[in-house]
Design a protein around this motif. Sequence first.
Motif, PDB file in Angstrom:
ATOM      1  N   LYS A 328      35.124  27.876  16.428  1.00 25.65           N
ATOM      2  CA  LYS A 328      35.286  27.459  15.026  1.00 25.65           C
ATOM      3  C   LYS A 328      34.117  26.567  14.585  1.00 25.65           C
ATOM      4  O   LYS A 328      34.279  25.646  13.779  1.00 25.65           O
ATOM      5  CB  LYS A 328      36.614  26.712  14.824  1.00 25.65           C
ATOM      6  N   VAL A 329      32.956  26.831  15.144  1.00 25.05           N
ATOM      7  CA  VAL A 329      31.776  26.028  14.843  1.00 25.05           C
ATOM      8  C   VAL A 329      31.131  26.500  13.553  1.00 25.05           C
ATOM      9  O   VAL A 329      31.065  27.699  13.280  1.00 25.05           O
ATOM     10  CB  VAL A 329      30.758  26.114  16.005  1.00 25.05           C
ATOM     11  N   THR A 330      30.673  25.556  12.746  1.00 27.26           N
ATOM     12  CA  THR A 330      29.938  25.871  11.524  1.00 27.26           C
ATOM     13  C   THR A 330      28.554  25.226  11.589  1.00 27.26           C
ATOM     14  O   THR A 330      28.296  24.375  12.437  1.00 27.26           O
ATOM     15  CB  THR A 330      30.665  25.359  10.272  1.00 27.26           C
ATOM     16  N   GLU A 331      27.708  25.623  10.683  1.00 28.56           N
ATOM     17  CA  GLU A 331      26.349  25.070  10.649  1.00 28.56           C
ATOM     18  C   GLU A 331      26.340  23.574  10.345  1.00 28.56           C
ATOM     19  O   GLU A 331      25.352  22.889  10.597  1.00 28.56           O
ATOM     20  CB  GLU A 331      25.517  25.807   9.608  1.00 28.56           C
ATOM     21  N   ARG A 332      27.447  23.058   9.795  1.00 31.19           N
ATOM     22  CA  ARG A 332      27.516  21.637   9.434  1.00 31.19           C
ATOM     23  C   ARG A 332      27.953  20.757  10.596  1.00 31.19           C
ATOM     24  O   ARG A 332      27.821  19.541  10.537  1.00 31.19           O
ATOM     25  CB  ARG A 332      28.481  21.441   8.252  1.00 31.19           C
ATOM     26  N   ASP A 333      28.471  21.359  11.658  1.00 26.61           N
ATOM     27  CA  ASP A 333      28.964  20.584  12.792  1.00 26.61           C
ATOM     28  C   ASP A 333      27.836  19.813  13.473  1.00 26.61           C
ATOM     29  O   ASP A 333      26.673  20.238  13.464  1.00 26.61           O
ATOM     30  CB  ASP A 333      29.635  21.501  13.815  1.00 26.61           C
ATOM     31  N   GLU A 334      28.199  18.703  14.088  1.00 23.65           N
ATOM     32  CA  GLU A 334      27.206  17.889  14.787  1.00 23.65           C
ATOM     33  C   GLU A 334      26.527  18.675  15.902  1.00 23.65           C
ATOM     34  O   GLU A 334      25.346  18.461  16.212  1.00 23.65           O
ATOM     35  CB  GLU A 334      27.881  16.632  15.353  1.00 23.65           C
ATOM     36  N   LEU A 335      27.259  19.610  16.512  1.00 20.38           N
ATOM     37  CA  LEU A 335      26.698  20.427  17.586  1.00 20.38           C
ATOM     38  C   LEU A 335      25.519  21.273  17.119  1.00 20.38           C
ATOM     39  O   LEU A 335      24.713  21.733  17.938  1.00 20.38           O
ATOM     40  CB  LEU A 335      27.774  21.360  18.163  1.00 20.38           C
ATOM     41  N   MET A 336      25.418  21.493  15.799  1.00 20.15           N
ATOM     42  CA  MET A 336      24.365  22.357  15.271  1.00 20.15           C
ATOM     43  C   MET A 336      23.214  21.577  14.644  1.00 20.15           C
ATOM     44  O   MET A 336      22.310  22.174  14.055  1.00 20.15           O
ATOM     45  CB  MET A 336      24.969  23.306  14.239  1.00 20.15           C
ATOM     46  N   GLN A 337      23.199  20.267  14.803  1.00 17.44           N
ATOM     47  CA  GLN A 337      22.183  19.468  14.124  1.00 17.44           C
ATOM     48  C   GLN A 337      20.915  19.268  14.957  1.00 17.44           C
ATOM     49  O   GLN A 337      19.855  18.956  14.408  1.00 17.44           O
ATOM     50  CB  GLN A 337      22.760  18.105  13.724  1.00 17.44           C
ATOM     51  N   SER A 338      21.005  19.437  16.262  1.00 13.21           N
ATOM     52  CA  SER A 338      19.827  19.289  17.115  1.00 13.21           C
ATOM     53  C   SER A 338      20.076  20.040  18.417  1.00 13.21           C
ATOM     54  O   SER A 338      21.201  20.466  18.708  1.00 13.21           O
ATOM     55  CB  SER A 338      19.524  17.814  17.397  1.00 13.21           C
ATOM     56  N   GLU A 339      19.004  20.190  19.199  1.00  6.73           N
ATOM     57  CA  GLU A 339      19.116  20.896  20.474  1.00  6.73           C
ATOM     58  C   GLU A 339      20.115  20.181  21.381  1.00  6.73           C
ATOM     59  O   GLU A 339      20.074  18.961  21.529  1.00  6.73           O
ATOM     60  CB  GLU A 339      17.744  20.966  21.140  1.00  6.73           C
ATOM     61  N   LEU A 340      21.011  20.937  22.024  1.00  8.26           N
ATOM     62  CA  LEU A 340      22.086  20.338  22.818  1.00  8.26           C
ATOM     63  C   LEU A 340      21.606  19.819  24.170  1.00  8.26           C
ATOM     64  O   LEU A 340      21.965  18.722  24.590  1.00  8.26           O
ATOM     65  CB  LEU A 340      23.203  21.358  23.034  1.00  8.26           C
ATOM     66  N   PHE A 341      20.842  20.615  24.889  1.00  9.35           N
ATOM     67  CA  PHE A 341      20.380  20.239  26.223  1.00  9.35           C
ATOM     68  C   PHE A 341      21.561  19.781  27.067  1.00  9.35           C
ATOM     69  O   PHE A 341      21.534  18.724  27.705  1.00  9.35           O
ATOM     70  CB  PHE A 341      19.320  19.132  26.130  1.00  9.35           C
ATOM     71  N   ALA A 342      22.589  20.596  27.092  1.00  6.12           N
ATOM     72  CA  ALA A 342      23.844  20.239  27.751  1.00  6.12           C
ATOM     73  C   ALA A 342      24.629  21.517  28.046  1.00  6.12           C
ATOM     74  O   ALA A 342      24.402  22.557  27.414  1.00  6.12           O
ATOM     75  CB  ALA A 342      24.664  19.318  26.845  1.00  6.12           C
ATOM     76  N   PRO A 343      25.602  21.459  28.970  1.00  9.17           N
ATOM     77  CA  PRO A 343      26.402  22.644  29.301  1.00  9.17           C
ATOM     78  C   PRO A 343      27.525  22.884  28.288  1.00  9.17           C
ATOM     79  O   PRO A 343      28.688  23.087  28.658  1.00  9.17           O
ATOM     80  CB  PRO A 343      26.944  22.319  30.693  1.00  9.17           C
ATOM     81  N   ILE A 344      27.189  22.823  27.019  1.00 20.02           N
ATOM     82  CA  ILE A 344      28.149  23.040  25.926  1.00 20.02           C
ATOM     83  C   ILE A 344      27.748  24.304  25.186  1.00 20.02           C
ATOM     84  O   ILE A 344      26.593  24.434  24.754  1.00 20.02           O
ATOM     85  CB  ILE A 344      28.172  21.852  24.951  1.00 20.02           C
ATOM     86  N   LEU A 345      28.682  25.233  25.032  1.00 22.38           N
ATOM     87  CA  LEU A 345      28.391  26.520  24.400  1.00 22.38           C
ATOM     88  C   LEU A 345      29.179  26.663  23.090  1.00 22.38           C
ATOM     89  O   LEU A 345      30.347  27.001  23.104  1.00 22.38           O
ATOM     90  CB  LEU A 345      28.756  27.664  25.347  1.00 22.38           C
ATOM     91  N   PRO A 346      28.552  26.409  21.948  1.00 22.24           N
ATOM     92  CA  PRO A 346      29.222  26.627  20.660  1.00 22.24           C
ATOM     93  C   PRO A 346      29.179  28.110  20.281  1.00 22.24           C
ATOM     94  O   PRO A 346      28.172  28.791  20.509  1.00 22.24           O
ATOM     95  CB  PRO A 346      28.381  25.796  19.680  1.00 22.24           C
ATOM     96  N   ILE A 347      30.259  28.600  19.705  1.00 19.60           N
ATOM     97  CA  ILE A 347      30.309  29.987  19.234  1.00 19.60           C
ATOM     98  C   ILE A 347      30.548  29.987  17.735  1.00 19.60           C
ATOM     99  O   ILE A 347      31.505  29.385  17.237  1.00 19.60           O
ATOM    100  CB  ILE A 347      31.415  30.787  19.943  1.00 19.60           C
ATOM    101  N   ILE A 348      29.676  30.665  17.016  1.00 22.50           N
ATOM    102  CA  ILE A 348      29.817  30.857  15.574  1.00 22.50           C
ATOM    103  C   ILE A 348      30.126  32.327  15.326  1.00 22.50           C
ATOM    104  O   ILE A 348      29.366  33.202  15.768  1.00 22.50           O
ATOM    105  CB  ILE A 348      28.533  30.465  14.821  1.00 22.50           C
ATOM    106  N   THR A 349      31.224  32.619  14.669  1.00 19.67           N
ATOM    107  CA  THR A 349      31.539  34.015  14.360  1.00 19.67           C
ATOM    108  C   THR A 349      30.951  34.392  13.001  1.00 19.67           C
ATOM    109  O   THR A 349      30.783  33.548  12.127  1.00 19.67           O
ATOM    110  CB  THR A 349      33.051  34.249  14.353  1.00 19.67           C
ATOM    111  N   TYR A 350      30.624  35.671  12.862  1.00 20.63           N
ATOM    112  CA  TYR A 350      30.051  36.147  11.604  1.00 20.63           C
ATOM    113  C   TYR A 350      30.653  37.499  11.230  1.00 20.63           C
ATOM    114  O   TYR A 350      31.196  38.213  12.075  1.00 20.63           O
ATOM    115  CB  TYR A 350      28.521  36.243  11.710  1.00 20.63           C
ATOM    116  N   GLU A 351      30.508  37.835   9.951  1.00 21.71           N
ATOM    117  CA  GLU A 351      31.042  39.094   9.429  1.00 21.71           C
ATOM    118  C   GLU A 351      29.986  40.186   9.370  1.00 21.71           C
ATOM    119  O   GLU A 351      30.250  41.338   9.706  1.00 21.71           O
ATOM    120  CB  GLU A 351      31.641  38.877   8.028  1.00 21.71           C
ATOM    121  N   THR A 352      28.784  39.840   8.913  1.00 20.96           N
ATOM    122  CA  THR A 352      27.746  40.842   8.712  1.00 20.96           C
ATOM    123  C   THR A 352      26.453  40.436   9.427  1.00 20.96           C
ATOM    124  O   THR A 352      26.225  39.259   9.705  1.00 20.96           O
ATOM    125  CB  THR A 352      27.437  41.033   7.216  1.00 20.96           C
ATOM    126  N   PHE A 353      25.608  41.419   9.680  1.00 17.86           N
ATOM    127  CA  PHE A 353      24.312  41.176  10.312  1.00 17.86           C
ATOM    128  C   PHE A 353      23.469  40.245   9.458  1.00 17.86           C
ATOM    129  O   PHE A 353      22.786  39.358   9.966  1.00 17.86           O
ATOM    130  CB  PHE A 353      23.601  42.517  10.531  1.00 17.86           C
TER     131      PHE A 353
END
Length: 441
Positions: A328-353
Motif C-alpha cells: 500500500k505504498v504511495t509516492e508520498r510515503d517516507e519510504l519513497m523520499q530517498s534511497e533506502l539502503f536497507a532490507p526493506i522492500l516497498p511494493i507499489i501497485t499500478y493499473e497501466t504501463f
Amino acid sequence: MTLQYTSPSAIPKIVADLRASFRTHHTHSLEFRKGQLRALQHGLEEFHDEFAVAFEADLHRSSDMDVSKVEHTIQGTLDKLDEMTADQETSGLNEFDKSFVHLSPLGTVLVIGAWNFPVLLTLGPLIGALASGNTCVVKPSEVSEHSSAALTRMLVKFMDPTVVQVVNGGPEETTVLLKERFDHIFYTGNTLVGKIVMEAASKHLTPVTLELGGKCPAFITENTDIAAAAQRIAYWKTWNTGQVCLAVDYVLCPKNLQEALIKNVIGTWHELFGKDFRNSDSYGRIVSKKQFDRISKLLVAAEEQNKIVFGGKSEAGNLYVEPTIVTKVTERDELMQSELFAPILPIITYETFDEALNIINGQEHPLSVNLFSDNQDQINRVLKETRSGAVNVNDIAASVTNESLPFGGVGHSGMGSYHGKYSIETFSHPRSVMIRNQAHL
C-alpha cells in the motif's frame, strides 16, 4: 586494530609529494603500471584472511565476493592493458600526415571509497587510476573501520609510496583533503556528500566521477515470470543486508500479481537464510548505529500505518533488521523520499504501463531500471521514456557484472563511469596528436 586517522596537517605534504612524484614521469611506463597492479594482486593474496575477519566485524558477511571481484578486475586489466592504452590512429589532413589519439594520465587523483563494499569500491577505481599511469591518494571509508584498517595496512605494505598514499579520517580530514588540488576526484557514496565533493572540486576546476545511487525500481509486467523475478529481487534486496546501491529500492507490480510476488520473495528469503533470519550465518547486519537508527524510523512509520505485511523486527544491540515487505505504498510515503539502503522492500501497485512509467519518472534518475518483460515494445518504451544509469531486462543489476559495459549513473545517481576500458578512459585524457610532414606543408 582500530583505524588510525591521518593528521590533517600532514595532508598537504602527502598530496604535494605525489604531485612531484608524477612529474618525474616514472608512472608512464606500461611495465611500471603492470608492476603496481601485480603488487596489488600479491597484497590481496596475503591479506585474504585479514579481510575475512574485518568484513565479519564490519558487516557480518564474507569478504570473498569483494576480493575475488577485485582480483578478476586486476587480471583483466593486465591482460588487456596494452590494447586499452594503445594510440588510436585517425586520418590526417593528407596522406603524408600522421594523427592519433594518445591516452595521457591525468596526474594525481583522489579516490574516496565506500563502506558497503570497502575493498571493491576502493580498489576498483584505484586499479583504473594505476593502469592509466596516475599517482593516487586513497581515502577509505571510516565507517567500515576494520576493513579500512586492513586495506590501509595492505596498501602501505605493497604499493610504491611515491605512487599511492592512504589518508584516513572522518569529515574533518576529508574536508582538508578536498581543499587540495587534484587532477581528478572519484567518489562513491551518497548524493549529499557527492554535492560537497563536486563543490570542492569546482574551486580547482577538477573533473569528478560520482558513483551515487538512487531509487532503483524493479518493474514487474503482466507477462513476468513471477517466480524468477521474485528470486532475483529477493536476493538483491538482502545481499549485504540491502546496503547496495543497485539493490531494488521499490517494486512496481500489477495488482493481480502482488500476492504471488510476495509469496515468492518470502520463499526465496527462507531458502537463502532459513526460517530464523537473525541466527543465520549468511544474513548480515547494518553497518552502524547511525544507519540502524535511520532505518528504524522508516520501520516505525510503516508499522504505524499498518503497511508491513512481512518482517519488520529489529534489534539495536546487534544492528539487526529483519527482511521486510511493505505494501500500500504511495509516492508520498517516507519510504519513497530517498534511497533506502536497507532490507526493506516497498511494493507499489499500478493499473497501466503508463502509470508505472510516470512513477519512475517522478523520482530522480536511478542507477538502474530493472524491467521484467519479454515484450519488445515495453522494453523500447523503457529505453526511450525513462532515464537511468543502466537498464536491466529480466534481471537485477546484471549490467554491473559485465566488464564490457560502463558502470555509472546519471543525474542524481551520479556522473561518469568506470569498469574495463571505461576505467582507463576515466583516468586518462584523450590527447589529440597531429604530426605534419614538413616536406609536404
